[in-house]
Scaffold this motif. Structure first.
Motif, PDB file in Angstrom:
ATOM      1  N   MET A  54       0.975  -0.996   0.094  1.00  0.00           N
ATOM      2  CA  MET A  54      -0.003   0.033   0.156  1.00  0.00           C
ATOM      3  C   MET A  54       0.906   0.936  -0.096  1.00  0.00           C
ATOM      4  O   MET A  54       1.770   1.348   0.804  1.00  0.00           O
ATOM      5  CB  MET A  54      -0.831  -0.113   1.167  1.00  0.00           C
ATOM      6  N   LYS A  55       0.388   2.180  -0.906  1.00  0.00           N
ATOM      7  CA  LYS A  55       1.201   3.507  -1.061  1.00  0.00           C
ATOM      8  C   LYS A  55       0.853   4.406   0.293  1.00  0.00           C
ATOM      9  O   LYS A  55      -0.174   4.297   0.467  1.00  0.00           O
ATOM     10  CB  LYS A  55       1.203   3.904  -2.484  1.00  0.00           C
ATOM     11  N   THR A  56       1.899   5.020   0.452  1.00  0.00           N
ATOM     12  CA  THR A  56       1.508   6.008   1.677  1.00  0.00           C
ATOM     13  C   THR A  56       1.395   7.584   1.102  1.00  0.00           C
ATOM     14  O   THR A  56       1.738   7.602  -0.084  1.00  0.00           O
ATOM     15  CB  THR A  56       2.893   6.330   2.614  1.00  0.00           C
ATOM     16  N   LEU A  57       0.903   8.326   2.102  1.00  0.00           N
ATOM     17  CA  LEU A  57       0.599   9.856   1.537  1.00  0.00           C
ATOM     18  C   LEU A  57       1.697  10.432   0.905  1.00  0.00           C
ATOM     19  O   LEU A  57       1.589  10.943   0.184  1.00  0.00           O
ATOM     20  CB  LEU A  57       0.035  10.276   2.918  1.00  0.00           C
ATOM     21  N   GLY A  58       2.998  10.226   1.643  1.00  0.00           N
ATOM     22  CA  GLY A  58       4.163  10.902   0.960  1.00  0.00           C
ATOM     23  C   GLY A  58       4.425  10.275  -0.309  1.00  0.00           C
ATOM     24  O   GLY A  58       4.725  11.303  -1.233  1.00  0.00           O
ATOM     25  N   ILE A  59       4.302   9.070  -0.677  1.00  0.00           N
ATOM     26  CA  ILE A  59       4.599   8.792  -2.004  1.00  0.00           C
ATOM     27  C   ILE A  59       3.565   9.083  -2.864  1.00  0.00           C
ATOM     28  O   ILE A  59       3.960   9.690  -4.025  1.00  0.00           O
ATOM     29  CB  ILE A  59       4.520   7.182  -1.931  1.00  0.00           C
ATOM     30  N   ARG A  60       2.236   9.163  -2.590  1.00  0.00           N
ATOM     31  CA  ARG A  60       1.340   9.680  -3.379  1.00  0.00           C
ATOM     32  C   ARG A  60       1.396  11.203  -3.499  1.00  0.00           C
ATOM     33  O   ARG A  60       1.123  11.631  -4.758  1.00  0.00           O
ATOM     34  CB  ARG A  60       0.073   9.375  -2.918  1.00  0.00           C
ATOM     35  N   LEU A  61       1.847  11.966  -2.430  1.00  0.00           N
ATOM     36  CA  LEU A  61       1.923  13.285  -2.989  1.00  0.00           C
ATOM     37  C   LEU A  61       3.172  13.364  -3.755  1.00  0.00           C
ATOM     38  O   LEU A  61       2.723  14.382  -4.585  1.00  0.00           O
ATOM     39  CB  LEU A  61       2.244  14.017  -1.438  1.00  0.00           C
ATOM     40  N   ASP A  76       7.063  11.150   4.911  1.00  0.00           N
ATOM     41  CA  ASP A  76       6.270  10.574   5.834  1.00  0.00           C
ATOM     42  C   ASP A  76       6.954  10.548   7.062  1.00  0.00           C
ATOM     43  O   ASP A  76       6.807   9.867   8.040  1.00  0.00           O
ATOM     44  CB  ASP A  76       5.978   9.134   5.499  1.00  0.00           C
ATOM     45  N   GLU A  77       7.424  11.701   7.302  1.00  0.00           N
ATOM     46  CA  GLU A  77       8.019  12.169   8.618  1.00  0.00           C
ATOM     47  C   GLU A  77       7.223  12.992   9.608  1.00  0.00           C
ATOM     48  O   GLU A  77       7.385  13.429  10.755  1.00  0.00           O
ATOM     49  CB  GLU A  77       9.497  12.835   8.337  1.00  0.00           C
ATOM     50  N   SER A  78       6.081  13.453   9.053  1.00  0.00           N
ATOM     51  CA  SER A  78       5.138  14.504   9.755  1.00  0.00           C
ATOM     52  C   SER A  78       3.734  14.077   9.109  1.00  0.00           C
ATOM     53  O   SER A  78       3.513  13.684   7.846  1.00  0.00           O
ATOM     54  CB  SER A  78       5.438  15.817   9.211  1.00  0.00           C
ATOM     55  N   ASP A  79       2.732  14.144  10.068  1.00  0.00           N
ATOM     56  CA  ASP A  79       1.439  13.919   9.417  1.00  0.00           C
ATOM     57  C   ASP A  79       0.733  15.420   9.178  1.00  0.00           C
ATOM     58  O   ASP A  79       1.189  16.312   9.483  1.00  0.00           O
ATOM     59  CB  ASP A  79       0.752  13.522  10.937  1.00  0.00           C
ATOM     60  N   MET A  80      -0.335  15.176   8.359  1.00  0.00           N
ATOM     61  CA  MET A  80      -0.866  16.322   7.909  1.00  0.00           C
ATOM     62  C   MET A  80      -2.312  16.492   8.289  1.00  0.00           C
ATOM     63  O   MET A  80      -2.630  15.460   8.566  1.00  0.00           O
ATOM     64  CB  MET A  80      -0.471  16.726   6.353  1.00  0.00           C
ATOM     65  N   ALA A  85       4.813  23.822  -1.210  1.00  0.00           N
ATOM     66  CA  ALA A  85       4.797  24.773  -0.129  1.00  0.00           C
ATOM     67  C   ALA A  85       4.020  26.078  -0.209  1.00  0.00           C
ATOM     68  O   ALA A  85       3.302  26.686   0.836  1.00  0.00           O
ATOM     69  CB  ALA A  85       6.338  24.886   0.402  1.00  0.00           C
ATOM     70  N   LYS A  86       4.042  26.656  -1.358  1.00  0.00           N
ATOM     71  CA  LYS A  86       3.250  27.903  -1.585  1.00  0.00           C
ATOM     72  C   LYS A  86       1.746  27.755  -1.430  1.00  0.00           C
ATOM     73  O   LYS A  86       1.174  28.620  -1.112  1.00  0.00           O
ATOM     74  CB  LYS A  86       3.832  28.509  -2.895  1.00  0.00           C
ATOM     75  N   LEU A  87       1.383  26.539  -2.006  1.00  0.00           N
ATOM     76  CA  LEU A  87      -0.079  26.288  -2.297  1.00  0.00           C
ATOM     77  C   LEU A  87      -0.502  26.127  -0.975  1.00  0.00           C
ATOM     78  O   LEU A  87      -1.699  26.441  -0.351  1.00  0.00           O
ATOM     79  CB  LEU A  87      -0.033  24.809  -3.063  1.00  0.00           C
ATOM     80  N   LEU A  88       0.187  25.254   0.077  1.00  0.00           N
ATOM     81  CA  LEU A  88      -0.320  25.040   1.276  1.00  0.00           C
ATOM     82  C   LEU A  88       0.226  26.170   2.461  1.00  0.00           C
ATOM     83  O   LEU A  88      -0.136  26.133   3.587  1.00  0.00           O
ATOM     84  CB  LEU A  88       0.277  23.580   1.626  1.00  0.00           C
ATOM     85  N   SER A  89       1.096  27.260   2.028  1.00  0.00           N
ATOM     86  CA  SER A  89       1.446  28.200   2.823  1.00  0.00           C
ATOM     87  C   SER A  89       2.202  27.408   4.067  1.00  0.00           C
ATOM     88  O   SER A  89       1.999  27.949   5.283  1.00  0.00           O
ATOM     89  CB  SER A  89       0.175  29.003   3.495  1.00  0.00           C
ATOM     90  N   VAL A  90       3.138  26.578   3.593  1.00  0.00           N
ATOM     91  CA  VAL A  90       3.940  26.037   4.534  1.00  0.00           C
ATOM     92  C   VAL A  90       5.327  26.012   4.093  1.00  0.00           C
ATOM     93  O   VAL A  90       5.766  26.551   3.091  1.00  0.00           O
ATOM     94  CB  VAL A  90       3.678  24.429   4.953  1.00  0.00           C
ATOM     95  N   SER A  91       6.398  25.624   4.915  1.00  0.00           N
ATOM     96  CA  SER A  91       7.752  25.798   4.479  1.00  0.00           C
ATOM     97  C   SER A  91       8.140  24.691   3.728  1.00  0.00           C
ATOM     98  O   SER A  91       7.319  23.530   3.518  1.00  0.00           O
ATOM     99  CB  SER A  91       8.676  25.470   5.768  1.00  0.00           C
ATOM    100  N   LEU A  92       9.117  25.010   2.887  1.00  0.00           N
ATOM    101  CA  LEU A  92       9.754  23.698   1.977  1.00  0.00           C
ATOM    102  C   LEU A  92      10.043  22.432   2.900  1.00  0.00           C
ATOM    103  O   LEU A  92       9.857  21.451   2.264  1.00  0.00           O
ATOM    104  CB  LEU A  92      10.812  24.372   1.277  1.00  0.00           C
ATOM    105  N   ARG A  93      10.452  22.649   3.776  1.00  0.00           N
ATOM    106  CA  ARG A  93      10.891  21.504   4.867  1.00  0.00           C
ATOM    107  C   ARG A  93       9.747  20.874   5.184  1.00  0.00           C
ATOM    108  O   ARG A  93       9.700  19.570   5.231  1.00  0.00           O
ATOM    109  CB  ARG A  93      11.902  21.952   6.163  1.00  0.00           C
ATOM    110  N   GLN A  94       8.582  21.401   5.538  1.00  0.00           N
ATOM    111  CA  GLN A  94       7.237  20.717   5.978  1.00  0.00           C
ATOM    112  C   GLN A  94       6.976  19.765   4.674  1.00  0.00           C
ATOM    113  O   GLN A  94       6.607  18.696   5.109  1.00  0.00           O
ATOM    114  CB  GLN A  94       6.298  21.792   6.322  1.00  0.00           C
ATOM    115  N   VAL A  95       6.975  20.385   3.564  1.00  0.00           N
ATOM    116  CA  VAL A  95       6.636  19.468   2.280  1.00  0.00           C
ATOM    117  C   VAL A  95       7.535  18.222   2.386  1.00  0.00           C
ATOM    118  O   VAL A  95       7.082  17.148   1.896  1.00  0.00           O
ATOM    119  CB  VAL A  95       6.855  20.230   1.139  1.00  0.00           C
TER     120      VAL A  95
END
Length: 71
Positions: free
Chosen positions: A1-8, A39-43, A23-33
């Protein structure tokens, strides 16, 4: 099963986008993307919904729960 990170990452690359574009679309940092894609952070659900709408896929597809892009 693919993860959210892989699909993104797959969806982003299909559209020829950079992580900075997401990052711009979500208004978050590049590091967050980067964390999302590794898959190091949940959204939040609202962030997942925004991405699903942007990429025109279901949240189930985005999160790897389904292989059908649309409901």
């Amino acid at each position: 099963m693919k993860t959210l990170g892989i699909r993104l990452k797959e969806l982003r690359l299909e559209k020829g986008l950079l992580q900075t574009d997401i990052a711009k679309l979500l208004s978050v940092s590049l590091r967050q993307v980067q964390r999302y894609e590794k898959d190091e952070s949940d959204m939040s659900l609202s962030t997942a919904a925004k991405l699903a709408e942007y990429f025109d896929v279901s949240i189930d597809y985005l999160t790897g729960r389904s292989n059908k892009r649309q409901c």
